[in-house]
Scaffold this active site. Sequence first.
Site, PDB file in Angstrom:
ATOM      1  N   HIS A 135      41.906 -60.019  18.147  1.00 56.67           N
ATOM      2  CA  HIS A 135      41.617 -61.157  16.651  1.00 56.67           C
ATOM      3  C   HIS A 135      42.302 -59.837  15.908  1.00 56.67           C
ATOM      4  O   HIS A 135      42.230 -60.203  14.454  1.00 56.67           O
ATOM      5  CB  HIS A 135      40.151 -61.803  16.380  1.00 56.67           C
ATOM      6  CG  HIS A 135      39.563 -62.870  17.495  1.00 56.67           C
ATOM      7  ND1 HIS A 135      40.321 -63.748  17.592  1.00 56.67           N
ATOM      8  CD2 HIS A 135      38.416 -62.632  18.720  1.00 56.67           C
ATOM      9  CE1 HIS A 135      39.705 -63.981  18.417  1.00 56.67           C
ATOM     10  NE2 HIS A 135      38.901 -64.025  19.144  1.00 56.67           N
TER      11      HIS A 135
HETATM   12  N1  Q9C Z   1      29.400 -69.644  14.623  1.00 57.65           N
HETATM   13  C1  Q9C Z   1      35.727 -62.188  21.355  1.00 57.65           C
HETATM   14  O1  Q9C Z   1      35.758 -63.195  21.993  1.00 57.65           O
HETATM   15  N2  Q9C Z   1      32.009 -65.517  16.412  1.00 57.65           N
HETATM   16  N3  Q9C Z   1      35.224 -62.624  19.818  1.00 57.65           N
HETATM   17  C2  Q9C Z   1      32.280 -66.790  15.678  1.00 57.65           C
HETATM   18  C3  Q9C Z   1      31.010 -68.574  15.150  1.00 57.65           C
HETATM   19  C4  Q9C Z   1      32.812 -64.443  16.721  1.00 57.65           C
HETATM   20  C5  Q9C Z   1      35.297 -63.859  19.390  1.00 57.65           C
HETATM   21  C6  Q9C Z   1      31.006 -67.929  16.077  1.00 57.65           C
HETATM   22  C7  Q9C Z   1      33.387 -64.680  18.132  1.00 57.65           C
HETATM   23  C8  Q9C Z   1      34.384 -63.901  17.846  1.00 57.65           C
HETATM   24  C9  Q9C Z   1      36.838 -61.060  21.614  1.00 57.65           C
HETATM   25 ZN    ZN Z   2      36.656 -64.525  22.644  1.00 56.64          ZN
END
Ligand code: Q9C
Ligand code: ZN
Length: 651
Positions: A135
């Site tokens: 990301h």
């Molecule tokens: N309620 C990876 O898996 N959370 N990053 C979003 C929304 C963020 C994930 C939850 C998730 C990031 C590398």
């Molecule tokens: Zn992820």
Amino acid sequence: MGTALVYHEDMTATRLLWDDPECEIECPERLTAALDGLRQRGLQQRCLCLTACEASEEELGMVHSPEYVALVRRTQTLDKEELQALSKQFDAVYFHPNTFHCARLAVGAALQLVDAVLTGAVHNGLALVRPPGHHSQKEAANGFCVFNNVAIAAKHAKQKYGLQRILIVDWDIHHGQGIQYIFDDDPSVLYFSWHRYEHGRFWPFLQESDAHAVGQGQGQGFTVNLPWNQFDPELVLVSAGFDSAIGDPEGRMRATPECFAHLTQLMQVLAGGRICAVLEGGYHLESLAQSVCMMVQTLLGDPTPPLLGLMVPCQSALESIQSVQTAQAPHWTSLQQNVAPVLGPSTRFPEGRSLPLLAENPTYEAAEAALSPLQGELCLRPTPPICTAVALAVPGAALALPPGVLLQEESALREETEAWARLHKSLFQDESLVALGKILCLLGGILDGQVRNGIAVTAALATAATVEVIIQRCLSHGAQRLLCVALGQLDRPLDLADDGRVLWLNIRGKEAAVESMFHISTPLPQTTGGFLSCILGLVLPLAYGFQPDVVLMALGPAHGLQNAQAALLASVLRGPAGGRILAVVEEESILQLARTLAQVLLGEAPPSLGPFLMASPEEIRALRLLKAQLEPRWKLLQAAAPPPGSCSPIA
Ligand code: Q9C
Ligand code: ZN
């Protein structure tokens, strides 16, 4: 040559210092759980373990701006309140005084893995890292990611090794928008991501995660969702997130650990098997550990455990595949010859439909409950002591076999062999009877779990009779389902009951024909495109849909298969039956063929199919016809890959 595992325990030294339910799942235990799992199952010991070193600032600069690197460097000296304030400037990110060190180790680990694979020190490998990377963007941390480990690894492979085509497969449950932005206009890096989207209602909630995003400028067509389109990469980088796995609190999907073994195995036929996987997400510790083990086991060349469950694609998945094909078709001629049926408008959901999935998914809790009984059982399937055994009719051919292959010297008892030979009224004599004895012994080893897979070389003219005996022997030994892929002049044994225990797929002849749902013939395509479509669009979905416990691949007289084609077929057929595959070849065709098959059965990547030729209209017509007739029974055909066309996007 083997599998590298790159790690440094310092990467457990960053963690969340304040309350934040969104970020707390990205914890140090993710790495220790994965590593403990690998150690307990004896997998770490089989890898070449490398200790990660920090990437240099110059290396970070291949993707990130100096200002952003400086900002992350400064977090080393901030106090808790300052760290928290800075973290708030980004979406789903936390900083810790050790973040800079850990994030540099994570990049360094990915680079070391690429070096190990591209210098030929290992075939493939996995970097177990934190923080994740996919990301992260030129000037922004995002979604627990600080530096973009995989993107920097791709730049490094291009710059240091002069690679021109790199495939990034991102199977994390989230869209790696960071990687997409970085290579948006770069045709040398094909970014493939599959991710949960929910029409834009799943994090990171971006329009550009949808199928219509195909890349910009020169890079149009290189942001794609279908890896099988003849990009022919020189290296495969995997953004290996395991948050689509069963039990994961973030993804809330239900991929079993075995799925990751099969995903890995499918990637292994690309780029000569040069795979560098780098950990991204995955937040259920036990599920993560099991999934990582499955991947590493497959990288090491072990057979994949069978996939259980209903082999029926869901409507919404078919719709997604359909929209990707529509969006990509202007950029890939291969996708214009689509054999997949076009879904009628009535089956499409309106864009703004309500979302039962993001609310409490009722199957999720059930799935998590189902995880615990799975646990012990999973990796306990004993790996047969012998990998690949070869029964030879002509002893001289042994010289051509790769090291690591066991030569089947032992035979079944003479009375038993003769009884089988008589039972089938066939003329097994002297030489062919000796060969049959060895083949029966080899088959017994496979059925008893002593041998993973094998190659049986039959005496000239004895192939058809041998195949009959093998089928009967499998059925009488209690095999529930036997898949026979027969090439060349081999007919389905006449007295074989059509009761669903044997699926007979004959690849030869002129006409495509469906005698029954378990007796299918298709012509052998003469083009690379047609051949790939046949294997990936027909054989593979049938094989997975049938869920056989043994696979027989028989190359009869005049099979017409080139060695590389036979290797790809064998490699694909290793998947569905837990690697229990017996390849039967006739004496006259052996030597190089037996060697190539043995290499693939040992777990090596198949050789390249050579220059690419579009599937011919007749080949496509034959495949379409078969698909239309078979789809009611074999539902996986609905999701089958379209026939690949030209080697490059349309200019
Ligand atoms: N309620 C990876 O898996 N959370 N990053 C979003 C929304 C963020 C994930 C939850 C998730 C990031 C590398
Ligand atoms: Zn992820």
